[in-house]
Design a protein around this motif. Sequence first.
Motif, PDB file in Angstrom:
ATOM      1  N   ARG A   1      33.245  48.043  39.794  1.00  0.00           N
ATOM      2  CA  ARG A   1      33.135  46.586  39.796  1.00  0.00           C
ATOM      3  C   ARG A   1      34.328  46.028  40.547  1.00  0.00           C
ATOM      4  N   GLN A   2      34.066  45.033  41.373  1.00  0.00           N
ATOM      5  CA  GLN A   2      35.141  44.472  42.191  1.00  0.00           C
ATOM      6  C   GLN A   2      35.414  43.037  41.826  1.00  0.00           C
ATOM      7  N   GLY A   3      36.706  42.703  41.865  1.00  0.00           N
ATOM      8  CA  GLY A   3      37.119  41.321  41.689  1.00  0.00           C
ATOM      9  C   GLY A   3      37.962  40.916  42.879  1.00  0.00           C
ATOM     10  N   GLN A   4      38.795  39.926  42.666  1.00  0.00           N
ATOM     11  CA  GLN A   4      39.658  39.492  43.746  1.00  0.00           C
ATOM     12  C   GLN A   4      40.852  40.430  43.840  1.00  0.00           C
ATOM     13  N   ARG A   5      40.933  41.226  44.844  1.00  0.00           N
ATOM     14  CA  ARG A   5      41.984  42.230  45.098  1.00  0.00           C
ATOM     15  C   ARG A   5      41.997  43.371  44.094  1.00  0.00           C
ATOM     16  N   VAL A   6      41.121  43.365  43.134  1.00  0.00           N
ATOM     17  CA  VAL A   6      41.075  44.450  42.155  1.00  0.00           C
ATOM     18  C   VAL A   6      39.703  45.092  42.117  1.00  0.00           C
ATOM     19  N   THR A   7      39.714  46.400  41.843  1.00  0.00           N
ATOM     20  CA  THR A   7      38.487  47.169  41.674  1.00  0.00           C
ATOM     21  C   THR A   7      38.671  48.067  40.473  1.00  0.00           C
ATOM     22  N   VAL A   8      37.686  48.127  39.615  1.00  0.00           N
ATOM     23  CA  VAL A   8      37.719  49.042  38.495  1.00  0.00           C
ATOM     24  C   VAL A   8      36.654  50.115  38.728  1.00  0.00           C
ATOM     25  N   LEU A   9      37.055  51.351  38.504  1.00  0.00           N
ATOM     26  CA  LEU A   9      36.148  52.488  38.629  1.00  0.00           C
ATOM     27  C   LEU A   9      36.020  53.150  37.265  1.00  0.00           C
ATOM     28  N   LEU A  10      34.823  53.492  36.904  1.00  0.00           N
ATOM     29  CA  LEU A  10      34.558  54.119  35.620  1.00  0.00           C
ATOM     30  C   LEU A  10      33.884  55.466  35.845  1.00  0.00           C
ATOM     31  N   ASN A  11      34.464  56.507  35.295  1.00  0.00           N
ATOM     32  CA  ASN A  11      33.871  57.840  35.339  1.00  0.00           C
ATOM     33  C   ASN A  11      33.615  58.279  33.910  1.00  0.00           C
ATOM     34  N   LYS A  12      32.378  58.119  33.473  1.00  0.00           N
ATOM     35  CA  LYS A  12      32.046  58.419  32.093  1.00  0.00           C
ATOM     36  C   LYS A  12      32.057  59.909  31.815  1.00  0.00           C
ATOM     37  N   THR A  13      31.832  60.699  32.835  1.00  0.00           N
ATOM     38  CA  THR A  13      31.783  62.147  32.647  1.00  0.00           C
ATOM     39  C   THR A  13      33.111  62.681  32.122  1.00  0.00           C
ATOM     40  N   VAL A  14      34.187  62.170  32.705  1.00  0.00           N
ATOM     41  CA  VAL A  14      35.515  62.639  32.293  1.00  0.00           C
ATOM     42  C   VAL A  14      36.257  61.575  31.487  1.00  0.00           C
ATOM     43  N   LYS A  15      35.558  60.518  31.111  1.00  0.00           N
ATOM     44  CA  LYS A  15      36.140  59.445  30.294  1.00  0.00           C
ATOM     45  C   LYS A  15      37.421  58.905  30.934  1.00  0.00           C
ATOM     46  N   HIS A  16      37.262  58.435  32.154  1.00  0.00           N
ATOM     47  CA  HIS A  16      38.399  57.975  32.935  1.00  0.00           C
ATOM     48  C   HIS A  16      38.087  56.624  33.575  1.00  0.00           C
ATOM     49  N   LEU A  17      39.090  55.793  33.557  1.00  0.00           N
ATOM     50  CA  LEU A  17      38.991  54.439  34.096  1.00  0.00           C
ATOM     51  C   LEU A  17      40.170  54.238  35.039  1.00  0.00           C
ATOM     52  N   SER A  18      39.941  53.591  36.159  1.00  0.00           N
ATOM     53  CA  SER A  18      41.074  53.285  37.027  1.00  0.00           C
ATOM     54  C   SER A  18      40.996  51.847  37.501  1.00  0.00           C
ATOM     55  N   LEU A  19      42.172  51.317  37.779  1.00  0.00           N
ATOM     56  CA  LEU A  19      42.296  49.960  38.317  1.00  0.00           C
ATOM     57  C   LEU A  19      42.986  50.066  39.661  1.00  0.00           C
ATOM     58  N   GLN A  20      42.334  49.589  40.686  1.00  0.00           N
ATOM     59  CA  GLN A  20      42.907  49.595  42.017  1.00  0.00           C
ATOM     60  C   GLN A  20      43.279  48.162  42.389  1.00  0.00           C
ATOM     61  N   ILE A  21      44.520  48.000  42.817  1.00  0.00           N
ATOM     62  CA  ILE A  21      44.997  46.693  43.255  1.00  0.00           C
ATOM     63  C   ILE A  21      45.294  46.784  44.749  1.00  0.00           C
ATOM     64  N   ALA A  22      44.631  45.989  45.522  1.00  0.00           N
ATOM     65  CA  ALA A  22      44.828  46.017  46.976  1.00  0.00           C
ATOM     66  C   ALA A  22      45.996  45.113  47.366  1.00  0.00           C
ATOM     67  N   ALA A  23      46.713  45.559  48.390  1.00  0.00           N
ATOM     68  CA  ALA A  23      47.808  44.751  48.947  1.00  0.00           C
ATOM     69  C   ALA A  23      48.699  44.212  47.834  1.00  0.00           C
ATOM     70  N   THR A  24      49.289  45.110  47.091  1.00  0.00           N
ATOM     71  CA  THR A  24      50.084  44.753  45.904  1.00  0.00           C
ATOM     72  C   THR A  24      51.223  43.811  46.273  1.00  0.00           C
ATOM     73  N   GLN A  25      51.425  42.819  45.406  1.00  0.00           N
ATOM     74  CA  GLN A  25      52.441  41.797  45.629  1.00  0.00           C
ATOM     75  C   GLN A  25      53.481  41.849  44.501  1.00  0.00           C
ATOM     76  N   PRO A  26      54.679  41.334  44.748  1.00  0.00           N
ATOM     77  CA  PRO A  26      55.696  41.334  43.679  1.00  0.00           C
ATOM     78  C   PRO A  26      55.198  40.669  42.399  1.00  0.00           C
ATOM     79  N   GLY A  27      54.337  39.685  42.507  1.00  0.00           N
ATOM     80  CA  GLY A  27      53.786  39.023  41.325  1.00  0.00           C
ATOM     81  C   GLY A  27      52.847  39.901  40.514  1.00  0.00           C
TER      82      GLY A  27
END
Lengths: 113, 113
Positions: free
Chosen positions: A57-83
């Motif tokens: 699922r994608q949001g503004q500059r963020v993407t969440v990936l879900l892998n149910k097989t291995v029970k793993h979740l990740s959060l990707q932040i694009a163009a990371t900023q100091p904030g």
Amino acid sequence: GESVGLHLPTLSVQEGDNSIINCAYSNSASDYFIWYKQESGKGPQFIIDIRSNMDKRQGQRVTVLLNKTVKHLSLQIAATQPGDSAVYFCAENVSGGSYIPTFGRGTSLIVHP
Amino acid sequence: DSGVTQTPKHLITATGQRVTLRCSPRSGDLSVYWYQQSLDQGLQFLIQYYNGEERAKGNILERFSAQQFPDLHSELNLSSLELGDSALYFCASSPRTGLDEQFFGPGTRLTVL
């Protein structure tokens, strides 16, 4: 500011880089997942959620990936900023009409200008 | 500013005492959630109220109780306080129940001496 946890895993990145924060969840029956951001001295802030019938699922500059097989979740932040510097943690929930979440301990993201 | 207010911001008390934490949800939100965040346990869900009624219960001790009033504000009562109850207590609100996005307040820092 308030400390939200000691000995948290830390991810240090340079401004402009992409960041990936990982979360392993424990309950195979969990079907709803949320990522939160918590800045020092503040309450958690909802970033993005995903249900188990999706793997991405994608949001503004963020993407969440879900892998149910291995029970793993990740959060990707694009163009990371100091904030974006904050503690990020995931929550898992077995919905079934109720909301009783279990939270991960979190990862501290430090963005260097 | 999430629109959720919590009072007091800080509270220092002694073991064995009783305290009341107060939360005012965002205008129009019917659900209120209470969370405890400590250094060793992380963020834990305590209890949820929806339109005045208890809707879900998490890791809430029997010494703790909560209620939601007709004007939708909520109070969390902590009694027979122990040193281990020292933590940040957050309130969050959402429009409905179930799996809405939640908006967190700034928290109450409770210190039990």
